[in-house]
Write an enzyme that holds these catalytic residues in place. Structure first.
Site, PDB file in Angstrom:
ATOM      1  N   ARG A 195      15.254 -19.356 -13.336  1.00 47.63           N
ATOM      2  CA  ARG A 195      15.537 -19.688 -11.919  1.00 47.63           C
ATOM      3  C   ARG A 195      16.326 -18.591 -11.193  1.00 47.63           C
ATOM      4  NH1 ARG A 195      16.257 -24.669 -14.334  1.00 47.63           N
ATOM      5  NH2 ARG A 195      14.506 -26.058 -13.908  1.00 47.63           N
ATOM      6  N   LYS A 217      11.567  -9.182  -0.182  1.00 47.53           N
ATOM      7  CA  LYS A 217      10.260  -9.841  -0.291  1.00 47.53           C
ATOM      8  C   LYS A 217       9.650  -9.457  -1.634  1.00 47.53           C
ATOM      9  CE  LYS A 217       8.714 -10.349   4.489  1.00 47.53           C
ATOM     10  NZ  LYS A 217       7.635 -10.004   5.432  1.00 47.53           N
ATOM     11  N   GLU A 259       4.727   4.740   7.190  1.00 53.62           N
ATOM     12  CA  GLU A 259       5.799   3.755   7.434  1.00 53.62           C
ATOM     13  C   GLU A 259       7.019   4.441   8.071  1.00 53.62           C
ATOM     14  OE1 GLU A 259       5.189   0.546   6.941  1.00 53.62           O
ATOM     15  OE2 GLU A 259       3.651   0.458   5.364  1.00 53.62           O
ATOM     16  N   LYS A 303      15.271  -0.253   8.159  1.00 57.91           N
ATOM     17  CA  LYS A 303      14.866  -1.473   7.447  1.00 57.91           C
ATOM     18  C   LYS A 303      16.093  -2.344   7.149  1.00 57.91           C
ATOM     19  CE  LYS A 303      11.993  -4.034   4.735  1.00 57.91           C
ATOM     20  NZ  LYS A 303      10.798  -4.087   3.921  1.00 57.91           N
ATOM     21  N   GLU A 313      12.562 -13.378   8.309  1.00 55.39           N
ATOM     22  CA  GLU A 313      11.513 -13.137   9.303  1.00 55.39           C
ATOM     23  C   GLU A 313      11.329 -14.294  10.273  1.00 55.39           C
ATOM     24  OE1 GLU A 313       8.209 -10.815   7.842  1.00 55.39           O
ATOM     25  OE2 GLU A 313       6.971 -11.414   9.533  1.00 55.39           O
ATOM     26  N   ARG A 317      12.360  -9.357  12.423  1.00 54.01           N
ATOM     27  CA  ARG A 317      11.735  -8.668  11.281  1.00 54.01           C
ATOM     28  C   ARG A 317      10.235  -8.465  11.490  1.00 54.01           C
ATOM     29  NH1 ARG A 317      13.223  -9.604   4.827  1.00 54.01           N
ATOM     30  NH2 ARG A 317      11.749  -8.061   4.054  1.00 54.01           N
ATOM     31  N   ASN A 321       5.858  -5.196  11.313  1.00 57.58           N
ATOM     32  CA  ASN A 321       4.401  -5.267  11.171  1.00 57.58           C
ATOM     33  C   ASN A 321       3.675  -4.371  12.170  1.00 57.58           C
ATOM     34  OD1 ASN A 321       4.444  -7.130   9.061  1.00 57.58           O
ATOM     35  ND2 ASN A 321       4.752  -8.819  10.502  1.00 57.58           N
ATOM     36  N   HIS A 324       0.252  -2.964  11.493  1.00 59.26           N
ATOM     37  CA  HIS A 324      -0.275  -3.682  10.335  1.00 59.26           C
ATOM     38  C   HIS A 324      -1.355  -4.696  10.700  1.00 59.26           C
ATOM     39  CE1 HIS A 324       3.059  -1.739   8.401  1.00 59.26           C
ATOM     40  NE2 HIS A 324       2.829  -2.317   7.242  1.00 59.26           N
ATOM     41  N   HIS A 328      -4.259  -3.920   8.403  1.00 57.16           N
ATOM     42  CA  HIS A 328      -4.676  -4.797   7.310  1.00 57.16           C
ATOM     43  C   HIS A 328      -6.167  -5.089   7.369  1.00 57.16           C
ATOM     44  CE1 HIS A 328      -0.544  -6.638   6.136  1.00 57.16           C
ATOM     45  NE2 HIS A 328      -0.867  -5.613   5.392  1.00 57.16           N
ATOM     46  N   HIS A 341      -3.157   1.581   2.160  1.00 53.91           N
ATOM     47  CA  HIS A 341      -2.285   0.847   3.077  1.00 53.91           C
ATOM     48  C   HIS A 341      -1.726   1.733   4.202  1.00 53.91           C
ATOM     49  CE1 HIS A 341       0.448  -2.216   4.465  1.00 53.91           C
ATOM     50  NE2 HIS A 341       1.442  -1.360   4.371  1.00 53.91           N
TER      51      HIS A 341
HETATM   52  N1  LIG Z   1       8.135  -6.240  -0.577  1.00 54.24           N
HETATM   53  C1  LIG Z   1       7.893  -5.635   0.565  1.00 54.24           C
HETATM   54  O1  LIG Z   1       8.611  -5.810   1.550  1.00 54.24           O
HETATM   55  C2  LIG Z   1       6.724  -4.714   0.660  1.00 54.24           C
HETATM   56  C3  LIG Z   1       6.597  -3.866   1.751  1.00 54.24           C
HETATM   57  C4  LIG Z   1       5.529  -2.968   1.770  1.00 54.24           C
HETATM   58  C5  LIG Z   1       4.616  -2.938   0.730  1.00 54.24           C
HETATM   59  N2  LIG Z   1       4.776  -3.797  -0.328  1.00 54.24           N
HETATM   60  C6  LIG Z   1       3.843  -3.773  -1.461  1.00 54.24           C
HETATM   61  O2  LIG Z   1       3.920  -2.504  -2.089  1.00 54.24           O
HETATM   62  C7  LIG Z   1       2.689  -2.201  -2.718  1.00 54.24           C
HETATM   63  C8  LIG Z   1       2.316  -0.780  -2.397  1.00 54.24           C
HETATM   64  O3  LIG Z   1       3.314   0.067  -2.904  1.00 54.24           O
HETATM   65  P1  LIG Z   1       3.032   1.599  -3.231  1.00 54.24           P
HETATM   66  O4  LIG Z   1       2.396   2.224  -2.075  1.00 54.24           O
HETATM   67  O5  LIG Z   1       4.279   2.153  -3.773  1.00 54.24           O
HETATM   68  O6  LIG Z   1       1.878   1.516  -4.344  1.00 54.24           O
HETATM   69  P2  LIG Z   1       1.931   1.547  -5.931  1.00 54.24           P
HETATM   70  O7  LIG Z   1       3.096   0.828  -6.466  1.00 54.24           O
HETATM   71  O8  LIG Z   1       0.592   1.123  -6.403  1.00 54.24           O
HETATM   72  O9  LIG Z   1       2.129   3.100  -6.233  1.00 54.24           O
HETATM   73  C9  LIG Z   1       1.120   3.997  -5.836  1.00 54.24           C
HETATM   74  C10 LIG Z   1       0.655   4.849  -7.008  1.00 54.24           C
HETATM   75  O10 LIG Z   1       1.588   5.888  -7.211  1.00 54.24           O
HETATM   76  C11 LIG Z   1       2.023   5.900  -8.562  1.00 54.24           C
HETATM   77  N3  LIG Z   1       3.415   6.361  -8.520  1.00 54.24           N
HETATM   78  C12 LIG Z   1       4.457   5.768  -7.894  1.00 54.24           C
HETATM   79  N4  LIG Z   1       5.541   6.535  -7.962  1.00 54.24           N
HETATM   80  C13 LIG Z   1       5.194   7.640  -8.641  1.00 54.24           C
HETATM   81  C14 LIG Z   1       5.890   8.827  -9.008  1.00 54.24           C
HETATM   82  N5  LIG Z   1       7.153   9.056  -8.647  1.00 54.24           N
HETATM   83  N6  LIG Z   1       5.213   9.750  -9.728  1.00 54.24           N
HETATM   84  C15 LIG Z   1       3.917   9.565 -10.069  1.00 54.24           C
HETATM   85  N7  LIG Z   1       3.199   8.496  -9.714  1.00 54.24           N
HETATM   86  C16 LIG Z   1       3.832   7.533  -9.011  1.00 54.24           C
HETATM   87  C17 LIG Z   1       1.814   4.496  -9.045  1.00 54.24           C
HETATM   88  O11 LIG Z   1       1.674   4.446 -10.443  1.00 54.24           O
HETATM   89  C18 LIG Z   1       0.547   4.117  -8.332  1.00 54.24           C
HETATM   90  O12 LIG Z   1      -0.574   4.606  -9.018  1.00 54.24           O
HETATM   91  C19 LIG Z   1       1.689  -3.224  -2.221  1.00 54.24           C
HETATM   92  O13 LIG Z   1       1.441  -4.152  -3.258  1.00 54.24           O
HETATM   93  C20 LIG Z   1       2.394  -3.913  -1.065  1.00 54.24           C
HETATM   94  O14 LIG Z   1       2.036  -5.263  -0.923  1.00 54.24           O
HETATM   95  C21 LIG Z   1       5.803  -4.664  -0.378  1.00 54.24           C
HETATM   96 ZN   LIG Z   2       3.353  -1.544   5.296  1.00 55.23          ZN
END
Ligand SMILES: NC(=O)c1ccc[n+]([C@@H]2O[C@H](COP(=O)([O-])OP(=O)(O)OC[C@H]3O[C@@H](n4cnc5c(N)ncnc54)[C@H](O)[C@@H]3O)[C@@H](O)[C@H]2O)c1
Ligand SMILES: [Zn+2]
Length: 439
Positions: A195, A217, A259, A303, A313, A317, A321, A324, A328, A341
């Site tokens: 939990r 999030k 971003e 942020k 949100e 917040r 978006n 987005h 999206h 993305h």
């Molecule tokens: N929680 C939130 O508020 C929030 C906000 C925006 C996005 N997200 C989520 O984040 C995800 C996207 O994140 P992302 O763009 O980081 O993608 P990701 O986590 O898939 O990373 C992108 C790629 O880069 C590689 N990678 C990352 N760091 C590296 C490094 N230092 N060296 C070598 N390779 C590296 C990863 O292995 C992957 O293949 C989505 O699932 C999205 O929904 C969440």
């Molecule tokens: Zn985004």
């Protein structure tokens, strides 16, 4: 047309009354030739607010007469102030070495579970574990397969299994070492295991550093939609080491830059100016250490500030978006592969800017400045070929941001502020998308 005339039911959301910025630079002076009687590191426990670190060093010279005996590492510390659980975002070159000592100062239990993927762990796993072990933590690791398609409840099971095997307790901590995918999954596992246990985010992608790791999030995808299963679970610490970006694939770097541009447009006009002044934005190597530190600091401040004001949100917040809504739609219509993305967000920001300008919300020259930045970051400004405008219009209706059947758009009103509105006609959306087709 003013916003209130456009949408009299809602009040504008902007940052006109934003409190002062919260980032600070902490200067650490390291004596290169320490005398046997002195510790080899002097922490100048003075926080230099928004001054050039070089002048801070000069004042340190005066105090300590260290002449040229020290090097300086820049570090920004930003606090995310929340009613229940405030925490810090630390941005520090080689910050990964501080993981153990930072965790120690949070007074968490002795057991730590590091969650990562093999590609990232190969580069940074050893360093993270060494830092944690040196601080006396008992560390277990859990490696998940890389990629968004593994961001599922089935993959979570691996984290739970590892937590069980390591006998993780309520006082234990999960450390997410990776991009947004690892961060979201580890955060959700931490929210639900026993939990709720602590989570520390160590983001390794630019996107995760400036966005995903901050704000609590967490979640995984359902086959029918992204992030449908989730929880709010704030981290205890976000530790950003810009050095890790050196191994990030270039396309991922550009995606994160989308971003960053977003924050410049909706929140921080100074960040926008700085991005305009940067000769290049599309590659880490072309950016330079100082500009990178500034970009990271300002983006995280934006942020942090927005999340502090609206954790769950309820209003403000939603401006995150920006870009987005259409982004999206384009991302999902191309199967998340052709357009990633950040690229979707870039296309979405171009569209939103044109919509704002069409509605006379944003002066007509401003979208051009935004387009120039997006191009400089090596991001797309037009719709990918083979995508139907009608398909985008349809996809907008199924977006999470639809409220009472109306699509909500975030639209800039000037550089540094934006509003949320559901008063955009399909006619305007169609005509803007038409202009963005590759002819
Ligand atoms: N929680 C939130 O508020 C929030 C906000 C925006 C996005 N997200 C989520 O984040 C995800 C996207 O994140 P992302 O763009 O980081 O993608 P990701 O986590 O898939 O990373 C992108 C790629 O880069 C590689 N990678 C990352 N760091 C590296 C490094 N230092 N060296 C070598 N390779 C590296 C990863 O292995 C992957 O293949 C989505 O699932 C999205 O929904 C969440
Ligand atoms: Zn985004």
């Amino acid at each position: 047309m003013s916003f209130s005339a456009l949408n009299p039911r809602k009040s504008p959301i902007a940052n006109a009354n934003a409190p002062p910025k919260i980032a600070t630079y902490e200067i650490t002076a390291v004596i290169l030739n320490p005398s046997p009687h002195s510790s080899n590191t002097i922490h100048l426990n003075k926080l230099y607010k928004r001054i050039d670190p070089v002048s801070a060093v000069e004042s340190a010279h005066g105090r300590f007469s260290l002449a040229d005996h020290f090097i300086v590492s820049k570090q920004s510390i930003i606090s995310v102030s929340l009613p229940q659980r405030s925490y810090e975002i630390v941005i520090a070159l080689n910050g990964l070495n501080q993981l153990g000592s930072r965790l120690q100062s949070l007074q968490v239990g002795q057991k730590v579970l590091v969650v990562s993927n093999p590609a990232i762990f190969r580069h940074y796993g050893e360093g993270a574990i060494a830092s944690l072990s040196a601080a006396g933590f008992s560390v277990a690791t859990c490696l998940l397969p890389a990629g968004e398609r593994y961001k599922t409840p089935a993959t979570l099971q691996k984290i739970y299994d590892a937590a069980l095997a390591h006998r993780v307790e309520r006082s234990s901590t999960f450390v997410a070492l990776g991009g947004g995918v690892i961060g979201d999954m580890t955060g959700f596992a931490a929210a639900t295991w026993l939990r709720g246990v602590s989570v520390v985010q160590v983001p390794t992608s630019l996107l995760a550093m400036v966005d995903a790791a901050i704000g609590g999030k967490t979640g995984v995808n359902h086959p029918q939609g992204k992030n449908l299963i989730g929880a709010f679970h704030q981290p205890r610490l976000v530790l950003i080491d810009p050095m890790v970006l050196k191994t990030l694939p270039p396309r991922e770097f550009r995606a994160g830059m989308a971003e960053v541009i977003k924050y410049g447009v909706i929140w921080d006009a100074d960040l926008f100016d700085s991005l305009e002044q940067a000769p290049r934005l599309e590659r880490l190597a072309a950016l330079g250490e100082d500009r990178l530190q500034e970009i990271l600091t300002r983006s995280c401040e934006a942020k942090a500030h927005i999340v502090s004001k609206d954790e769950k949100e309820a209003g403000l917040r939603a401006i995150l978006n920006y870009g987005h809504t259409i982004g999206h739609a384009v991302e999902s219509l191309t199967g998340y592969r052709v357009v990633n993305h950040g690229e979707g967000v870039a296309i979405g920001m171009i569209a939103a800017a044109e919509i704002a300008s069409n509605l006379n919300l944003w002066e007509s020259t401003a979208p051009k400045r935004q387009t120039a930045l997006i191009k400089k970051a090596g991001l797309p400004t037009q719709l990918p070929t083979g995508i139907e405008i009608e398909a985008i219009v349809q996809a907008l209706q199924t977006d999470k941001k639809v409220e009472a059947g109306r699509v909500r758009f975030v639209l800039p009103t000037q550089i540094g502020s934006a509003i949320v509105t559901d008063q955009v006609s399909t006619h305007v959306i169609r005509s803007v998308l038409k202009q963005m087709e590759i002819s």
